[in-house]
Design a protein around this motif. Structure first.
Motif, PDB file in Angstrom:
ATOM      1  N   TYR A   1       0.797  -1.147  -0.015  1.00 51.54           N
ATOM      2  CA  TYR A   1       0.006  -0.021  -0.121  1.00 51.54           C
ATOM      3  C   TYR A   1       0.733   1.028  -0.046  1.00 51.54           C
ATOM      4  CZ  TYR A   1      -3.470   3.478   1.383  1.00 51.54           C
ATOM      5  OH  TYR A   1      -4.189   4.736   1.628  1.00 51.54           O
ATOM      6  N   LEU A   2       1.895   1.154   0.702  1.00 54.72           N
ATOM      7  CA  LEU A   2       2.859   2.351   0.741  1.00 54.72           C
ATOM      8  C   LEU A   2       3.421   2.761  -0.570  1.00 54.72           C
ATOM      9  CD1 LEU A   2       4.580   4.578   2.449  1.00 54.72           C
ATOM     10  CD2 LEU A   2       6.352   2.780   2.814  1.00 54.72           C
ATOM     11  N   THR A   3       3.677   1.528  -1.603  1.00 54.55           N
ATOM     12  CA  THR A   3       4.399   1.582  -2.612  1.00 54.55           C
ATOM     13  C   THR A   3       3.434   2.191  -3.682  1.00 54.55           C
ATOM     14  OG1 THR A   3       5.973  -0.235  -2.373  1.00 54.55           O
ATOM     15  CG2 THR A   3       5.410   0.532  -4.743  1.00 54.55           C
ATOM     16  N   PHE A   4       2.093   1.867  -3.299  1.00 55.73           N
ATOM     17  CA  PHE A   4       1.105   2.296  -4.256  1.00 55.73           C
ATOM     18  C   PHE A   4       0.933   3.956  -4.071  1.00 55.73           C
ATOM     19  CE2 PHE A   4      -3.554   3.497  -3.992  1.00 55.73           C
ATOM     20  CZ  PHE A   4      -3.778   3.431  -5.492  1.00 55.73           C
ATOM     21  N   GLU A   5       0.828   4.196  -2.913  1.00 55.03           N
ATOM     22  CA  GLU A   5       0.461   5.514  -2.377  1.00 55.03           C
ATOM     23  C   GLU A   5       1.774   6.580  -3.008  1.00 55.03           C
ATOM     24  OE1 GLU A   5      -1.813   7.463  -1.184  1.00 55.03           O
ATOM     25  OE2 GLU A   5      -3.211   6.006  -0.802  1.00 55.03           O
ATOM     26  N   ILE A   6       2.740   6.238  -2.889  1.00 53.21           N
ATOM     27  CA  ILE A   6       3.756   6.762  -3.432  1.00 53.21           C
ATOM     28  C   ILE A   6       4.154   6.966  -5.010  1.00 53.21           C
ATOM     29  CG2 ILE A   6       6.543   6.993  -3.521  1.00 53.21           C
ATOM     30  CD1 ILE A   6       6.646   5.742  -0.680  1.00 53.21           C
ATOM     31  N   ARG A   7       3.728   5.879  -5.190  1.00 48.68           N
ATOM     32  CA  ARG A   7       3.660   6.047  -6.943  1.00 48.68           C
ATOM     33  C   ARG A   7       2.518   7.079  -7.552  1.00 48.68           C
ATOM     34  NH1 ARG A   7       4.378  -0.414  -8.717  1.00 48.68           N
ATOM     35  NH2 ARG A   7       6.736  -0.265  -8.384  1.00 48.68           N
ATOM     36  N   ARG A   8       1.289   6.985  -6.718  1.00 50.37           N
ATOM     37  CA  ARG A   8       0.548   7.815  -7.118  1.00 50.37           C
ATOM     38  C   ARG A   8       0.518   9.371  -6.939  1.00 50.37           C
ATOM     39  NH1 ARG A   8      -5.764   7.610  -4.388  1.00 50.37           N
ATOM     40  NH2 ARG A   8      -4.313   8.410  -2.354  1.00 50.37           N
ATOM     41  N   THR A   9       1.080   9.494  -5.751  1.00 48.04           N
ATOM     42  CA  THR A   9       1.518  10.884  -5.278  1.00 48.04           C
ATOM     43  C   THR A   9       2.620  11.365  -6.323  1.00 48.04           C
ATOM     44  OG1 THR A   9       0.864  10.622  -3.166  1.00 48.04           O
ATOM     45  CG2 THR A   9       2.304  12.579  -3.602  1.00 48.04           C
ATOM     46  N   LEU A  10       3.645  10.616  -6.598  1.00 54.22           N
ATOM     47  CA  LEU A  10       4.679  11.232  -7.634  1.00 54.22           C
ATOM     48  C   LEU A  10       4.286  11.175  -9.024  1.00 54.22           C
ATOM     49  CD1 LEU A  10       7.592   9.228  -6.196  1.00 54.22           C
ATOM     50  CD2 LEU A  10       7.160  11.466  -5.697  1.00 54.22           C
ATOM     51  N   ARG A  11       3.236  10.566  -9.447  1.00 47.22           N
ATOM     52  CA  ARG A  11       2.474  10.866 -10.742  1.00 47.22           C
ATOM     53  C   ARG A  11       1.815  12.241 -10.831  1.00 47.22           C
ATOM     54  NH1 ARG A  11       1.152   5.037 -10.790  1.00 47.22           N
ATOM     55  NH2 ARG A  11      -1.017   5.558 -10.026  1.00 47.22           N
ATOM     56  N   ASP A  12       1.494  12.849  -9.852  1.00 46.47           N
ATOM     57  CA  ASP A  12       0.921  14.238  -9.567  1.00 46.47           C
ATOM     58  C   ASP A  12       2.016  15.049 -10.083  1.00 46.47           C
ATOM     59  OD1 ASP A  12      -0.806  16.193  -9.562  1.00 46.47           O
ATOM     60  OD2 ASP A  12      -1.664  15.681  -7.501  1.00 46.47           O
ATOM     61  N   ALA A  13       2.344  15.382 -11.261  1.00 43.97           N
ATOM     62  CA  ALA A  13       3.514  16.155 -11.696  1.00 43.97           C
ATOM     63  C   ALA A  13       2.981  17.600 -11.392  1.00 43.97           C
ATOM     64  CB  ALA A  13       3.612  16.103 -13.063  1.00 43.97           C
ATOM     65  N   LYS A  14       1.765  18.162 -11.369  1.00 44.30           N
ATOM     66  CA  LYS A  14       1.555  19.528 -10.951  1.00 44.30           C
ATOM     67  C   LYS A  14       1.474  19.788  -9.702  1.00 44.30           C
ATOM     68  CE  LYS A  14      -1.959  20.031 -15.023  1.00 44.30           C
ATOM     69  NZ  LYS A  14      -3.264  20.318 -15.236  1.00 44.30           N
ATOM     70  N   PHE A  15       1.306  18.620  -8.859  1.00 45.09           N
ATOM     71  CA  PHE A  15       1.435  18.898  -7.480  1.00 45.09           C
ATOM     72  C   PHE A  15       2.758  18.925  -7.068  1.00 45.09           C
ATOM     73  CE2 PHE A  15       1.936  16.909  -3.227  1.00 45.09           C
ATOM     74  CZ  PHE A  15       1.352  17.853  -2.425  1.00 45.09           C
ATOM     75  N   LEU A  16       3.445  18.209  -7.628  1.00 48.29           N
ATOM     76  CA  LEU A  16       4.952  18.347  -7.113  1.00 48.29           C
ATOM     77  C   LEU A  16       5.391  19.625  -7.619  1.00 48.29           C
ATOM     78  CD1 LEU A  16       5.990  14.482  -7.923  1.00 48.29           C
ATOM     79  CD2 LEU A  16       5.655  15.613  -5.578  1.00 48.29           C
ATOM     80  N   LEU A  17       5.193  19.983  -8.976  1.00 48.07           N
ATOM     81  CA  LEU A  17       6.010  21.193  -9.472  1.00 48.07           C
ATOM     82  C   LEU A  17       5.615  22.387  -8.465  1.00 48.07           C
ATOM     83  CD1 LEU A  17       7.614  22.666 -11.840  1.00 48.07           C
ATOM     84  CD2 LEU A  17       5.252  22.786 -12.931  1.00 48.07           C
ATOM     85  N   PHE A  18       4.278  22.516  -8.259  1.00 48.74           N
ATOM     86  CA  PHE A  18       3.863  23.571  -7.317  1.00 48.74           C
ATOM     87  C   PHE A  18       4.449  23.520  -6.187  1.00 48.74           C
ATOM     88  CE2 PHE A  18       0.750  25.422  -4.400  1.00 48.74           C
ATOM     89  CZ  PHE A  18       0.549  26.888  -4.908  1.00 48.74           C
ATOM     90  N   ALA A  19       4.709  22.120  -5.424  1.00 53.08           N
ATOM     91  CA  ALA A  19       5.159  22.288  -4.165  1.00 53.08           C
ATOM     92  C   ALA A  19       6.575  22.805  -4.075  1.00 53.08           C
ATOM     93  CB  ALA A  19       5.227  20.638  -3.565  1.00 53.08           C
ATOM     94  N   VAL A  20       7.541  22.487  -5.234  1.00 53.66           N
ATOM     95  CA  VAL A  20       8.805  22.980  -5.149  1.00 53.66           C
ATOM     96  C   VAL A  20       8.685  24.475  -5.495  1.00 53.66           C
ATOM     97  CG1 VAL A  20      11.003  22.860  -6.255  1.00 53.66           C
ATOM     98  CG2 VAL A  20       9.640  20.640  -5.447  1.00 53.66           C
TER      99      VAL A  20
END
Length: 237
Positions: free
Chosen positions: A4-23
Motif C-alpha cells: 500500500y505504501l508503494t502504491f501511495e508513493i507512486r500515485r503521489t509522484l505521478r501528480d506532476a502538477k502538485f509536485l511542481l507547485f510544491a517546489v
C-alpha cells in the motif's frame, strides 16, 4: 503495508502538477524575499531556513489532509475491509507526506546556494536539508489529524487557516523577535516556530537541540491524537 505504501508513493509522484507547485512556490518565495531580507542584514542562510521550512510544512499538511477526501468517498471504509491495519494506513500516509516534503526543502537550499551564494559546511547542509525535513514529521501528522476532522467541502478552509497561522505567527517569514510580546509568546507555542529554529540554526548563533526535543514531543502527541481519532471513526463505522 509495504504494498500500500508503494502504491501511495507512486500515485503521489505521478501528480506532476502538485509536485511542481510544491517546489515552485517556496523557491519563488525565496527569490522574492532573499534580497530584501539580506539587504536588511539577515544572512541568506537564515532566509533559506525559514522558507524551506514553509515549503515542507505546506506540502506535508496538504498530503496528510487529503485523507478528508478519502473519508468522504468511502475509501477509508473500504480499506478497513482489507488486511491493512489502521496503523499501517496512517503510517503509509505519513510516510508519503514525508517523501513529498523533501523536494521543496532541497529545492530552496539548491537555489540559495546557486543564486545567493550560501556556503555551509557538510554538517550545515545536512542540518539545513535533512534536519528541516526530519522536523516535518509533526506537520505530516497534523495534516492527517486535519483530514480526520475536516470534510471534503471545508478542507481548503482548514488548510489555508492552519498554514497561515503556522507560517506567519510561527515566524517562518518574519523574525519572532520583531513581534509584540504577547504574539511572540503565542509563536513559541507553535511547532512551526521550532521548525524555523532548526532551519535558522545554520545562521550565526543558531541552536537546534531544544527545537528537536520540542518537535519530537509534538510528533508523539499528534501521533497519539491521529490514532485515537482514527480508532473512533472505525468504531462508528
Amino acid at each position: 503495508m509495504t504494498g500500500y505504501l508503494t502504491f501511495e508513493i507512486r500515485r503521489t509522484l505521478r501528480d506532476a502538477k502538485f509536485l511542481l507547485f510544491a517546489v515552485a512556490l517556496p523557491v519563488g518565495l525565496y527569490l522574492l524575499m532573499a534580497d530584501r531580507f539580506v539587504d536588511q542584514g539577515a544572512p541568506a542562510s537564515y532566509v533559506m531556513g525559514g522558507v524551506a521550512a514553509f515549503g515542507a510544512v505546506k506540502t506535508a499538511l496538504d498530503v496528510g489532509a487529503r485523507t478528508a477526501v478519502e473519508r468522504a468517498i468511502g475509501w477509508q471504509r473500504q480499506l478497513r475491509l482489507t488486511p491493512l491495519s489502521g496503523g499501517g494506513y496512517l503510517l503509509a500516509k505519513a510516510s508519503v507526506a514525508m517523501v513529498v516534503a523533501l523536494p521543496p526543502v532541497a529545492g530552496v537550499s539548491l537555489v540559495a546556494a546557486l543564486v545567493s551564494g550560501v556556503h555551509l559546511s557538510p554538517g550545515g547542509w545536512a542540518l539545513a536539508v535533512l534536519g528541516v525535513w526530519a522536523g516535518t514529521v509533526p506537520f505530516a501528522l497534523l495534516g492527517l489529524l486535519i483530514g480526520q476532522f475536516a470534510t471534503a467541502q471545508n478542507l481548503q478552509a482548514y488548510q489555508a487557516a492552519v498554514v497561515l497561522v503556522l507560517s506567519f505567527v510561527g515566524g517562518l517569514f518574519i523574525p519572532v523577535s520583531t513581534f509584540p510580546q504577547a504574539l511572540a509568546t503565542v509563536a513559541k507555542v507553535l511547532p512551526s516556530y521550532w521548525l524555523a529554529q532548526v532551519g535558522h540554526a545554520t545562521a550565526p548563533g543558531g541552536d537546534s537541540w531544544q527545537a528537536a526535543l520540542v518537535l519530537t514531543v509534538y510528533a508523539l502527541v499528534l501521533g497519539a491524537a491521529v490514532a485515537f481519532r482514527y480508532r473512533r471513526d472505525t468504531a462508528r463505522a
